[in-house]
Design a protein around this motif. Structure first.
Motif, PDB file in Angstrom:
ATOM      1  N   LYS A 175       0.833  -1.192   0.000  1.00 14.50           N
ATOM      2  CA  LYS A 175       0.000   0.000   0.000  1.00 14.50           C
ATOM      3  C   LYS A 175       0.877   1.254   0.000  1.00 14.50           C
ATOM      4  O   LYS A 175       1.844   1.350   0.757  1.00 14.50           O
ATOM      5  CB  LYS A 175      -0.908  -0.007   1.219  1.00 14.50           C
ATOM      6  CG  LYS A 175      -1.928   1.109   1.221  1.00 14.50           C
ATOM      7  CD  LYS A 175      -2.868   0.979   2.392  1.00 14.50           C
ATOM      8  CE  LYS A 175      -3.912   2.088   2.380  1.00 14.50           C
ATOM      9  NZ  LYS A 175      -4.842   1.978   3.531  1.00 14.50           N
ATOM     10  N   MET A 176       0.523   2.216  -0.867  1.00 17.42           N
ATOM     11  CA  MET A 176       1.309   3.445  -0.998  1.00 17.42           C
ATOM     12  C   MET A 176       0.549   4.622  -0.406  1.00 17.42           C
ATOM     13  O   MET A 176      -0.689   4.628  -0.387  1.00 17.42           O
ATOM     14  CB  MET A 176       1.606   3.714  -2.474  1.00 17.42           C
ATOM     15  CG  MET A 176       2.500   2.674  -3.132  1.00 17.42           C
ATOM     16  SD  MET A 176       2.977   3.127  -4.824  1.00 17.42           S
ATOM     17  CE  MET A 176       1.390   3.171  -5.625  1.00 17.42           C
ATOM     18  N   SER A 177       1.314   5.615   0.007  1.00 17.01           N
ATOM     19  CA  SER A 177       0.717   6.844   0.517  1.00 17.01           C
ATOM     20  C   SER A 177       0.261   7.723  -0.644  1.00 17.01           C
ATOM     21  O   SER A 177       0.519   7.435  -1.823  1.00 17.01           O
ATOM     22  CB  SER A 177       1.722   7.591   1.394  1.00 17.01           C
ATOM     23  OG  SER A 177       2.825   8.020   0.607  1.00 17.01           O
ATOM     24  N   HIS A 178      -0.385   8.816  -0.305  1.00 17.96           N
ATOM     25  CA  HIS A 178      -0.870   9.734  -1.343  1.00 17.96           C
ATOM     26  C   HIS A 178       0.285  10.344  -2.125  1.00 17.96           C
ATOM     27  O   HIS A 178       0.234  10.463  -3.367  1.00 17.96           O
ATOM     28  CB  HIS A 178      -1.718  10.830  -0.697  1.00 17.96           C
ATOM     29  CG  HIS A 178      -2.265  11.830  -1.667  1.00 17.96           C
ATOM     30  ND1 HIS A 178      -3.190  11.501  -2.625  1.00 17.96           N
ATOM     31  CD2 HIS A 178      -1.996  13.163  -1.840  1.00 17.96           C
ATOM     32  CE1 HIS A 178      -3.482  12.572  -3.347  1.00 17.96           C
ATOM     33  NE2 HIS A 178      -2.764  13.600  -2.885  1.00 17.96           N
ATOM     34  N   GLU A 179       1.357  10.754  -1.437  1.00 15.22           N
ATOM     35  CA  GLU A 179       2.514  11.346  -2.099  1.00 15.22           C
ATOM     36  C   GLU A 179       3.191  10.335  -3.017  1.00 15.22           C
ATOM     37  O   GLU A 179       3.632  10.681  -4.124  1.00 15.22           O
ATOM     38  CB  GLU A 179       3.514  11.872  -1.054  1.00 15.22           C
ATOM     39  CG  GLU A 179       3.003  13.033  -0.227  1.00 15.22           C
ATOM     40  CD  GLU A 179       2.741  14.259  -1.107  1.00 15.22           C
ATOM     41  OE1 GLU A 179       3.444  14.425  -2.135  1.00 15.22           O
ATOM     42  OE2 GLU A 179       1.832  15.038  -0.776  1.00 15.22           O
ATOM     43  N   GLN A 180       3.278   9.085  -2.566  1.00 16.10           N
ATOM     44  CA  GLN A 180       3.903   8.060  -3.400  1.00 16.10           C
ATOM     45  C   GLN A 180       3.080   7.806  -4.673  1.00 16.10           C
ATOM     46  O   GLN A 180       3.652   7.600  -5.752  1.00 16.10           O
ATOM     47  CB  GLN A 180       4.051   6.757  -2.603  1.00 16.10           C
ATOM     48  CG  GLN A 180       5.106   6.829  -1.515  1.00 16.10           C
ATOM     49  CD  GLN A 180       5.124   5.580  -0.651  1.00 16.10           C
ATOM     50  OE1 GLN A 180       4.113   4.880  -0.516  1.00 16.10           O
ATOM     51  NE2 GLN A 180       6.273   5.296  -0.055  1.00 16.10           N
ATOM     52  N   ARG A 181       1.773   7.842  -4.552  1.00 16.02           N
ATOM     53  CA  ARG A 181       0.937   7.641  -5.738  1.00 16.02           C
ATOM     54  C   ARG A 181       1.098   8.791  -6.735  1.00 16.02           C
ATOM     55  O   ARG A 181       1.144   8.592  -7.952  1.00 16.02           O
ATOM     56  CB  ARG A 181      -0.524   7.497  -5.316  1.00 16.02           C
ATOM     57  CG  ARG A 181      -0.827   6.166  -4.640  1.00 16.02           C
ATOM     58  CD  ARG A 181      -2.326   5.874  -4.655  1.00 16.02           C
ATOM     59  NE  ARG A 181      -3.101   6.890  -3.945  1.00 16.02           N
ATOM     60  CZ  ARG A 181      -3.371   6.841  -2.640  1.00 16.02           C
ATOM     61  NH1 ARG A 181      -2.916   5.835  -1.900  1.00 16.02           N
ATOM     62  NH2 ARG A 181      -4.079   7.795  -2.066  1.00 16.02           N
ATOM     63  N   ARG A 182       1.177  10.022  -6.227  1.00 15.11           N
ATOM     64  CA  ARG A 182       1.369  11.177  -7.105  1.00 15.11           C
ATOM     65  C   ARG A 182       2.707  11.104  -7.825  1.00 15.11           C
ATOM     66  O   ARG A 182       2.802  11.373  -9.027  1.00 15.11           O
ATOM     67  CB  ARG A 182       1.281  12.470  -6.299  1.00 15.11           C
ATOM     68  CG  ARG A 182      -0.124  12.774  -5.813  1.00 15.11           C
ATOM     69  CD  ARG A 182      -0.190  14.106  -5.092  1.00 15.11           C
ATOM     70  NE  ARG A 182       0.195  15.216  -5.981  1.00 15.11           N
ATOM     71  CZ  ARG A 182       0.247  16.484  -5.585  1.00 15.11           C
ATOM     72  NH1 ARG A 182      -0.048  16.790  -4.333  1.00 15.11           N
ATOM     73  NH2 ARG A 182       0.575  17.416  -6.431  1.00 15.11           N
ATOM     74  N   ASP A 183       3.775  10.715  -7.092  1.00 16.29           N
ATOM     75  CA  ASP A 183       5.094  10.579  -7.729  1.00 16.29           C
ATOM     76  C   ASP A 183       5.076   9.478  -8.773  1.00 16.29           C
ATOM     77  O   ASP A 183       5.716   9.606  -9.842  1.00 16.29           O
ATOM     78  CB  ASP A 183       6.155  10.271  -6.670  1.00 16.29           C
ATOM     79  CG  ASP A 183       6.402  11.458  -5.748  1.00 16.29           C
ATOM     80  OD1 ASP A 183       6.034  12.591  -6.141  1.00 16.29           O
ATOM     81  OD2 ASP A 183       6.924  11.248  -4.638  1.00 16.29           O
ATOM     82  N   ARG A 184       4.358   8.414  -8.496  1.00 15.11           N
ATOM     83  CA  ARG A 184       4.290   7.298  -9.453  1.00 15.11           C
ATOM     84  C   ARG A 184       3.605   7.738 -10.747  1.00 15.11           C
ATOM     85  O   ARG A 184       4.069   7.422 -11.847  1.00 15.11           O
ATOM     86  CB  ARG A 184       3.534   6.132  -8.825  1.00 15.11           C
ATOM     87  CG  ARG A 184       3.384   4.924  -9.735  1.00 15.11           C
ATOM     88  CD  ARG A 184       2.820   3.734  -8.958  1.00 15.11           C
ATOM     89  NE  ARG A 184       2.515   2.641  -9.859  1.00 15.11           N
ATOM     90  CZ  ARG A 184       1.349   2.426 -10.453  1.00 15.11           C
ATOM     91  NH1 ARG A 184       0.340   3.273 -10.216  1.00 15.11           N
ATOM     92  NH2 ARG A 184       1.173   1.408 -11.253  1.00 15.11           N
ATOM     93  N   VAL A 185       2.507   8.492 -10.612  1.00 13.13           N
ATOM     94  CA  VAL A 185       1.816   8.988 -11.805  1.00 13.13           C
ATOM     95  C   VAL A 185       2.709   9.954 -12.581  1.00 13.13           C
ATOM     96  O   VAL A 185       2.751   9.937 -13.827  1.00 13.13           O
ATOM     97  CB  VAL A 185       0.489   9.663 -11.395  1.00 13.13           C
ATOM     98  CG1 VAL A 185      -0.141  10.378 -12.588  1.00 13.13           C
ATOM     99  CG2 VAL A 185      -0.467   8.645 -10.817  1.00 13.13           C
ATOM    100  N   LYS A 186       3.460  10.790 -11.862  1.00 13.39           N
ATOM    101  CA  LYS A 186       4.358  11.743 -12.509  1.00 13.39           C
ATOM    102  C   LYS A 186       5.429  11.009 -13.315  1.00 13.39           C
ATOM    103  O   LYS A 186       5.729  11.371 -14.472  1.00 13.39           O
ATOM    104  CB  LYS A 186       5.004  12.640 -11.453  1.00 13.39           C
ATOM    105  CG  LYS A 186       5.850  13.759 -12.040  1.00 13.39           C
ATOM    106  CD  LYS A 186       6.571  14.529 -10.946  1.00 13.39           C
ATOM    107  CE  LYS A 186       5.574  15.215 -10.003  1.00 13.39           C
ATOM    108  NZ  LYS A 186       6.273  16.014  -8.978  1.00 13.39           N
ATOM    109  N   HIS A 187       6.035   9.973 -12.755  1.00 18.05           N
ATOM    110  CA  HIS A 187       7.066   9.200 -13.456  1.00 18.05           C
ATOM    111  C   HIS A 187       6.471   8.461 -14.649  1.00 18.05           C
ATOM    112  O   HIS A 187       7.118   8.348 -15.697  1.00 18.05           O
ATOM    113  CB  HIS A 187       7.716   8.200 -12.503  1.00 18.05           C
ATOM    114  CG  HIS A 187       8.591   8.843 -11.472  1.00 18.05           C
ATOM    115  ND1 HIS A 187       9.610   9.728 -11.799  1.00 18.05           N
ATOM    116  CD2 HIS A 187       8.626   8.732 -10.114  1.00 18.05           C
ATOM    117  CE1 HIS A 187      10.216  10.136 -10.700  1.00 18.05           C
ATOM    118  NE2 HIS A 187       9.636   9.546  -9.647  1.00 18.05           N
ATOM    119  N   GLN A 188       5.238   7.984 -14.520  1.00 17.01           N
ATOM    120  CA  GLN A 188       4.602   7.307 -15.638  1.00 17.01           C
ATOM    121  C   GLN A 188       4.355   8.264 -16.802  1.00 17.01           C
ATOM    122  O   GLN A 188       4.516   7.904 -17.976  1.00 17.01           O
ATOM    123  CB  GLN A 188       3.277   6.668 -15.188  1.00 17.01           C
ATOM    124  CG  GLN A 188       3.452   5.405 -14.363  1.00 17.01           C
ATOM    125  CD  GLN A 188       2.113   4.828 -13.925  1.00 17.01           C
ATOM    126  OE1 GLN A 188       1.109   5.539 -13.881  1.00 17.01           O
ATOM    127  NE2 GLN A 188       2.115   3.547 -13.584  1.00 17.01           N
TER     128      GLN A 188
END
Length: 300
Positions: free
Chosen positions: A272-285
């Motif tokens: 499970k990822m935090s909100h910040e981790q999800r945002r960074d993941r979308v940015k890298h994608q």
């Protein structure tokens, strides 16, 4: 009179009452349960204990329970797989193992209520019917009633082996000898020696000898575990005698040690990822997608 079709009207379905869930599932006989659970009014809130005996394909379950509005309360329990601790490694669901499991829960519940030193039960096993009596000046006997559930109460059934073990342990269980192995319903006579043979597993030993003479391959296949542990037909009675003595010496339940795991635990899904981790993941994608698109289009 001609055929009359039964028409179930709206009034029928409005008054239809659904049976209890465990009755619909075929798991509880509520007629028998009512008689086992209801306590006399003049005994107020005193529990009415039941010896619950159930069999699975590989185990025996014995429990001392009493009923409450919230549900049944389990006071004590013993299982067939615990017999390995007392030297019985095979045949954990036969009549002799059922007797040992009943003996184990009987001695365990008496020790829980500090009655094991007062009521020793039947130390010498003869197969005869045994009932424990209260001793003057001492606490009364521990009484409970056999709960067989939906099992067939045929003569020689294993549930009565567990009951016999608990009775010989010193627990007061109302019963007769009419369902023990060795009782003849036609002559109304009871052969205690036949019952004793079942308690010590001699019916298994006789079958082992018979099968070894008739079909050696079937004997090796059916009793492979006995052969591996070097248990012969002549040593079965000694094995159960030692188990009975060991159960009386120490009926306590021992907690299984917790297995220590080494290394990381396997995961089949993403942590499970935090909100910040999800945002960074979308940015890298997004960056990776743009880069791949530009390379495919020939842009530098």
């Amino acid at each position: 009179m001609g055929f009359v079709k039964a028409v179930k009207s709206k009034a029928y379905f409005k008054r239809f009452q659904v049976k209890f869930r465990r009755r619909r599932e075929g798991r509880t006989d509520y007629v028998a349960r009512k008689r086992l659970v209801i306590q006399d009014k003049n005994k107020y809130n005193s529990p009415k204990y039941r010896l619950v005996v159930r069999f699975t394909n590989k185990d025996i379950i014995c429990q001392i329970a009493f009923a409450r509005i919230e549900g049944d309360v389990i006071v004590c329990a013993a299982y067939g797989h615990e017999l390995r601790k007392y030297g019985i490694q095979v045949g954990l669901t036969n009549y002799a193992a059922a007797y040992c499991t009943g003996l184990l829960i009987g001695r365990r519940i008496l020790k829980r209520f500090n009655l094991d030193g007062v009521y020793a039960g039947s130390v010498e096993i003869t197969g005869e019917e045994y009932h424990v009596d209260s001793i003057d000046g001492q606490p009364g006997t521990f009484r409970c009633y056999l709960d067989v559930g939906l099992a067939r109460t045929t003569t020689g059934a294993r549930v009565f082996g567990a009951m016999k073990g608990a009775a010989d342990a010193g627990v007061d269980i109302p019963h007769s000898n009419k369902r023990f192995p060795g009782y003849d319903s036609e002559s109304k006579e009871f052969n205690a020696e036949t019952h004793r043979k079942h308690i010590f597993g001699q019916h298994v030993a006789d079958y082992m000898r018979l099968l070894a003479q008739q079909d050696q391959e079937a004997y090796k296949r059916q009793f492979a575990k006995y052969i591996e542990l070097k248990i012969s037909p002549d040593s079965i009675e000694t094995m159960y005698k030692k188990a009975h003595a060991a159960i009386r010496e120490n009926p306590d339940h021992e907690e299984m040690p917790v297995m220590e795991t080494t290394g990381k635990r396997k995961r089949w899904n993403r942590p499970k990822m935090s909100h910040e981790q999800r945002r960074d993941r979308v940015k890298h994608q997004k960056v990776a997608f743009r880069t791949k698109h530009q390379e495919g289009a020939g842009f530098e």
